[in-house]
Design a protein around this motif. Structure first.
Motif, PDB file in Angstrom:
ATOM      1  N   GLU A  76       0.809  -1.224   0.000  1.00 36.97           N
ATOM      2  CA  GLU A  76       0.000   0.000   0.000  1.00 36.97           C
ATOM      3  C   GLU A  76       0.838   1.267   0.000  1.00 36.97           C
ATOM      4  O   GLU A  76       0.355   2.344  -0.381  1.00 36.97           O
ATOM      5  CB  GLU A  76      -0.893   0.041   1.247  1.00 36.97           C
ATOM      6  N   ARG A  77       2.085   1.170   0.406  1.00 34.03           N
ATOM      7  CA  ARG A  77       2.882   2.355   0.726  1.00 34.03           C
ATOM      8  C   ARG A  77       2.958   3.383  -0.407  1.00 34.03           C
ATOM      9  O   ARG A  77       2.792   4.589  -0.153  1.00 34.03           O
ATOM     10  CB  ARG A  77       4.274   1.924   1.178  1.00 34.03           C
ATOM     11  N   PRO A  78       3.215   2.996  -1.676  1.00 34.74           N
ATOM     12  CA  PRO A  78       3.293   4.019  -2.730  1.00 34.74           C
ATOM     13  C   PRO A  78       1.999   4.825  -2.873  1.00 34.74           C
ATOM     14  O   PRO A  78       2.044   6.051  -3.029  1.00 34.74           O
ATOM     15  CB  PRO A  78       3.589   3.206  -3.995  1.00 34.74           C
ATOM     16  N   PHE A  79       0.869   4.140  -2.780  1.00 38.75           N
ATOM     17  CA  PHE A  79      -0.416   4.829  -2.943  1.00 38.75           C
ATOM     18  C   PHE A  79      -0.736   5.678  -1.699  1.00 38.75           C
ATOM     19  O   PHE A  79      -1.226   6.798  -1.813  1.00 38.75           O
ATOM     20  CB  PHE A  79      -1.527   3.801  -3.178  1.00 38.75           C
ATOM     21  N   VAL A  80      -0.439   5.121  -0.537  1.00 38.19           N
ATOM     22  CA  VAL A  80      -0.673   5.854   0.712  1.00 38.19           C
ATOM     23  C   VAL A  80       0.200   7.099   0.767  1.00 38.19           C
ATOM     24  O   VAL A  80      -0.252   8.175   1.183  1.00 38.19           O
ATOM     25  CB  VAL A  80      -0.415   4.938   1.931  1.00 38.19           C
ATOM     26  N   GLN A  81       1.456   6.963   0.335  1.00 39.20           N
ATOM     27  CA  GLN A  81       2.375   8.108   0.347  1.00 39.20           C
ATOM     28  C   GLN A  81       1.863   9.206  -0.578  1.00 39.20           C
ATOM     29  O   GLN A  81       1.886  10.390  -0.231  1.00 39.20           O
ATOM     30  CB  GLN A  81       3.773   7.664  -0.088  1.00 39.20           C
ATOM     31  N   ALA A  82       1.399   8.813  -1.768  1.00 39.13           N
ATOM     32  CA  ALA A  82       0.896   9.803  -2.723  1.00 39.13           C
ATOM     33  C   ALA A  82      -0.320  10.534  -2.157  1.00 39.13           C
ATOM     34  O   ALA A  82      -0.438  11.756  -2.276  1.00 39.13           O
ATOM     35  CB  ALA A  82       0.539   9.126  -4.045  1.00 39.13           C
ATOM     36  N   TYR A 118      -1.090  10.893   1.036  1.00 35.42           N
ATOM     37  CA  TYR A 118      -0.668  11.708   2.177  1.00 35.42           C
ATOM     38  C   TYR A 118       0.008  12.997   1.700  1.00 35.42           C
ATOM     39  O   TYR A 118      -0.233  14.075   2.258  1.00 35.42           O
ATOM     40  CB  TYR A 118       0.288  10.908   3.069  1.00 35.42           C
ATOM     41  N   ASP A 119       0.841  12.888   0.656  1.00 36.09           N
ATOM     42  CA  ASP A 119       1.486  14.086   0.099  1.00 36.09           C
ATOM     43  C   ASP A 119       0.437  15.068  -0.411  1.00 36.09           C
ATOM     44  O   ASP A 119       0.557  16.292  -0.213  1.00 36.09           O
ATOM     45  CB  ASP A 119       2.429  13.698  -1.041  1.00 36.09           C
ATOM     46  N   GLU A 120      -0.589  14.538  -1.040  1.00 34.98           N
ATOM     47  CA  GLU A 120      -1.675  15.383  -1.535  1.00 34.98           C
ATOM     48  C   GLU A 120      -2.410  16.068  -0.377  1.00 34.98           C
ATOM     49  O   GLU A 120      -2.709  17.269  -0.427  1.00 34.98           O
ATOM     50  CB  GLU A 120      -2.656  14.531  -2.352  1.00 34.98           C
ATOM     51  N   ASP A 121      -2.682  15.291   0.678  1.00 32.28           N
ATOM     52  CA  ASP A 121      -3.362  15.849   1.846  1.00 32.28           C
ATOM     53  C   ASP A 121      -2.514  16.932   2.515  1.00 32.28           C
ATOM     54  O   ASP A 121      -3.038  17.948   2.989  1.00 32.28           O
ATOM     55  CB  ASP A 121      -3.674  14.742   2.853  1.00 32.28           C
ATOM     56  N   MET A 122      -1.193  16.730   2.550  1.00 29.29           N
ATOM     57  CA  MET A 122      -0.308  17.714   3.175  1.00 29.29           C
ATOM     58  C   MET A 122      -0.252  19.001   2.346  1.00 29.29           C
ATOM     59  O   MET A 122      -0.199  20.111   2.914  1.00 29.29           O
ATOM     60  CB  MET A 122       1.090  17.132   3.345  1.00 29.29           C
ATOM     61  N   ARG A 123      -0.269  18.895   1.029  1.00 27.75           N
ATOM     62  CA  ARG A 123      -0.284  20.103   0.189  1.00 27.75           C
ATOM     63  C   ARG A 123      -1.566  20.895   0.432  1.00 27.75           C
ATOM     64  O   ARG A 123      -1.529  22.127   0.551  1.00 27.75           O
ATOM     65  CB  ARG A 123      -0.150  19.721  -1.287  1.00 27.75           C
ATOM     66  N   ALA A 124      -2.679  20.170   0.543  1.00 26.38           N
ATOM     67  CA  ALA A 124      -3.952  20.841   0.819  1.00 26.38           C
ATOM     68  C   ALA A 124      -3.937  21.473   2.211  1.00 26.38           C
ATOM     69  O   ALA A 124      -4.454  22.582   2.408  1.00 26.38           O
ATOM     70  CB  ALA A 124      -5.102  19.840   0.705  1.00 26.38           C
ATOM     71  N   PHE A 125      -3.345  20.798   3.162  1.00 23.87           N
ATOM     72  CA  PHE A 125      -3.243  21.312   4.528  1.00 23.87           C
ATOM     73  C   PHE A 125      -2.418  22.595   4.561  1.00 23.87           C
ATOM     74  O   PHE A 125      -2.808  23.587   5.191  1.00 23.87           O
ATOM     75  CB  PHE A 125      -2.622  20.243   5.434  1.00 23.87           C
ATOM     76  N   ALA A 139       0.914   2.944   7.503  1.00 23.99           N
ATOM     77  CA  ALA A 139       1.836   2.400   6.500  1.00 23.99           C
ATOM     78  C   ALA A 139       3.091   3.256   6.360  1.00 23.99           C
ATOM     79  O   ALA A 139       4.123   2.772   5.883  1.00 23.99           O
ATOM     80  CB  ALA A 139       1.144   2.271   5.143  1.00 23.99           C
ATOM     81  N   LEU A 140       3.020   4.518   6.778  1.00 18.89           N
ATOM     82  CA  LEU A 140       4.170   5.415   6.658  1.00 18.89           C
ATOM     83  C   LEU A 140       4.885   5.631   7.986  1.00 18.89           C
ATOM     84  O   LEU A 140       5.852   6.393   8.053  1.00 18.89           O
ATOM     85  CB  LEU A 140       3.707   6.776   6.104  1.00 18.89           C
ATOM     86  N   ARG A 141       4.420   4.975   9.026  1.00 16.23           N
ATOM     87  CA  ARG A 141       5.065   5.111  10.336  1.00 16.23           C
ATOM     88  C   ARG A 141       6.047   3.952  10.507  1.00 16.23           C
ATOM     89  O   ARG A 141       5.662   2.853  10.899  1.00 16.23           O
ATOM     90  CB  ARG A 141       4.027   5.093  11.451  1.00 16.23           C
ATOM     91  N   GLU A 142       7.303   4.197  10.279  1.00  8.65           N
ATOM     92  CA  GLU A 142       8.300   3.126  10.330  1.00  8.65           C
ATOM     93  C   GLU A 142       8.386   2.491  11.716  1.00  8.65           C
ATOM     94  O   GLU A 142       8.702   1.312  11.859  1.00  8.65           O
ATOM     95  CB  GLU A 142       9.669   3.656   9.907  1.00  8.65           C
ATOM     96  N   TYR A 143       8.075   3.270  12.748  1.00  5.96           N
ATOM     97  CA  TYR A 143       8.140   2.755  14.111  1.00  5.96           C
ATOM     98  C   TYR A 143       6.936   1.898  14.478  1.00  5.96           C
ATOM     99  O   TYR A 143       6.888   1.349  15.578  1.00  5.96           O
ATOM    100  CB  TYR A 143       8.279   3.919  15.103  1.00  5.96           C
ATOM    101  N   ARG A 144       5.961   1.785  13.565  1.00  7.79           N
ATOM    102  CA  ARG A 144       4.824   0.891  13.797  1.00  7.79           C
ATOM    103  C   ARG A 144       5.120  -0.534  13.305  1.00  7.79           C
ATOM    104  O   ARG A 144       4.353  -1.454  13.569  1.00  7.79           O
ATOM    105  CB  ARG A 144       3.570   1.432  13.096  1.00  7.79           C
TER     106      ARG A 144
END
Length: 516
Positions: free
Chosen positions: A228-234, A236-243, A266-271
């Motif tokens: 899931e990581r590539p899609f989740v990252q994309a 999340y990046d979109e959400d951060m730009r909007a934020f 999926a983006l939290r390496e410590y999880r």
């Protein structure tokens, strides 16, 4: 040109030989450290295979030989406490000299954000930090950034406790260490390895998780996240730009700042299962400890039913790896949190607390540090870490150091039915059960076989017994105490004034049953 090339070649050969010959030490073994008194102390590192190693410290000279992989380990004999700085020499083909070493008590403080919380984030913290000058307390503050390779350098270095060095250290750990040093009068070493938002599986070796069908899903999740990581990252990046655009607009219009998007799992390496164990705990092993203080559980509440097995497994894995089957663990129970409710509730927060209680009750050499009265309804990070540190200290004094003192409030021992009443028996009663606030016991709930909970009346009927009953339940089978996430007045105590632990006597399925 040929002469210059020859010089370069010779220098390269010499540097290669020196690099191969150098004795190295783990990050935890540095100048300024505190070594555990009255126990054998391991010293270890790497060298050339077959290289002879000598360690000299406090009148001892211990030798060993590096194995075929270049690893070596030896043990200093047990030593008494010593507040006079001493020097250690590690001698192989090169010599390392470590200065300013003390001998005393060493504790590991681990967990998530409530252990990570610094003095400045807690009540009166800045004032306390300004006076935090304790030369006999040494701090080793494990860097999360270095551990996860976002920065280079050592995991940490041992530092005397000062207003500057304690700035990023655990507030709860600091208060514990000060109380310990004041009581024992010996040097104290505190290791802080904490990570906000972490889950217990991240602190546990993979092989221990994979060996259990009930824990294996915590490992398998990484396979799902990887896909899931590539899609989740994309996204999340979109959400951060909007934020960021929304923040800019809010600033221009004078409006309230919008809420930052949460980082997906999926983006939290410590999880990732075992991620923190591998990067922040394993590098410390086998540095000798007196014990561990564990303050975690908030991020596992959605799998509260699983947590009893998970925490038990984590404790066993650390004891195995340290080769210390009796390594003490103090478990800080989750505090009161969320809104006060008018009726008995069956929520994950209460079940997570119950899992912690059961682990402490069933696992030898563990203890429960109860905080049911020092939380905050609207803050998952309650600011009172002074009392958390004190209660960790009380437990350590009584259970680890064998001091004759009351370390906790009452703990449920057993329950039995007598007609229309439930009779509860407690240990840790000290001079006898008491009521702290008011003249009647509160926060008891009772149920019959229909599993419907009603608020109950309760009465102390002996030094260690409480009767519980309710008119609506003529045939009771189970009792709960202070089980709501935020009980309004949990007032059962003993002469110490410390609160009784929340508990339940039933094994009925809760809201997280089967969640893995």
């Amino acid at each position: 040109m040929k002469f210059n090339s020859l010089i370069v070649l010779i220098l390269f050969f010499i540097s290669t030989v020196i690099a191969q010959a150098a004795v190295t030490l783990p990050d935890i073994i540095t100048e300024g450290m505190v070594l555990q008194r009255e126990q054998k102390v391991p010293v270890w590192g790497t060298a050339d295979p077959g290289e002879a190693i000598t360690v000299r410290f406090a009148g001892q000279e211990i030798k060993c030989t590096a194995d075929q992989e270049g690893k070596w380990k030896l043990y200093l004999n047990a030593m008494p406490a010593n507040a006079k700085p001493a020097t250690m020499e590690i001698i192989g083909k090169n010599t390392i000299q470590l200065n300013n070493i003390l001998v005393g008590e060493v504790w590991l403080c681990a967990g998530q954000s409530n252990m990570q919380r610094t003095l400045s984030q807690t009540a009166r913290g800045e004032k306390v930090r300004a006076g935090a000058l304790h030369p006999l307390i040494r701090l080793f503050n494990v860097s999360r950034e270095v551990a996860f390779q976002h920065e280079t350098g050592p995991l940490a270095t041992w530092q005397p406790c000062t207003p500057a060095t304690v700035r990023e250290f655990s507030a709860a750990g600091y208060y514990f260490g000060v109380a310990l040093q004041n009581e024992l009068g010996v040097p104290v070493g505190l290791i802080n390895a904490s990570f906000g938002g972490s889950q217990a599986e991240a602190w546990t070796p993979v092989e221990y998780l994979s060996a259990s069908p009930d824990l294996r899903p915590t490992v398998d999740r990484e396979k799902i996240w990887e896909k899931e990581r590539p899609f989740v990252q994309a996204k999340y990046d979109e959400d951060m730009r909007a934020f960021q655009a929304a923040v800019k607009q809010a600033r221009q219009e004078g409006n309230e700042r919008p809420r930052r998007p949460g980082v997906p799992d999926a983006l939290r390496e410590y999880r990732i299962a075992a991620s923190i164990y591998t990067t922040m705990i394993e590098p410390l092993i086998p540095f000798e400890l007196r014990g561990v203080l564990w303050y975690q559980g908030e991020s596992n509440q959605d799998r509260a039913e699983q947590y009893e097995l998970l925490l038990t497994t984590m404790i066993r894995s650390w004891r195995d790896r340290w080769e210390r089957p009796d390594l003490p663990f103090g478990i800080v129970q989750l505090p009161n949190f969320q809104a006060v409710a008018a009726e008995p509730l069956d929520k994950p927060w209460g079940h997570l607390r119950e899992a912690q209680r059961r682990v402490a009750g069933k696992t030898p050499h563990t203890g429960l540090i109860v905080t049911i009265d020092i939380g905050a309804a609207n803050d998952i990070h309650p600011k009172n870490k002074l009392d958390v540190g004190k209660r960790m200290f009380y437990w350590a004094m009584a259970d680890v150091y064998g001091k004759d003192m009351q370390a906790s409030g009452p703990m449920l021992e057993k329950a039995e039915t007598e007609g229309a009443k439930m009779i509860l028996h407690f240990n840790e009663v000290g001079e006898g059960l008491q009521i702290k606030n008011g003249d009647t016991l509160k926060e008891f709930a009772i149920a019959g076989a229909d599993q419907h909970w009603y608020w109950a009346q309760a009465k102390i009927v002996g030094k260690d017994k409480v009767e519980v009953w309710a008119e609506q339940v003529p045939n009771p089978v189970a009792v709960r105490y202070a089980f709501n996430p935020n009980p309004e007045n949990p007032n059962l105590t003993n002469h110490s004034g410390l609160p009784a632990s929340p508990f339940r006597t039933d094994d009925w399925w809760g809201p997280t049953q089967g969640k893995r």
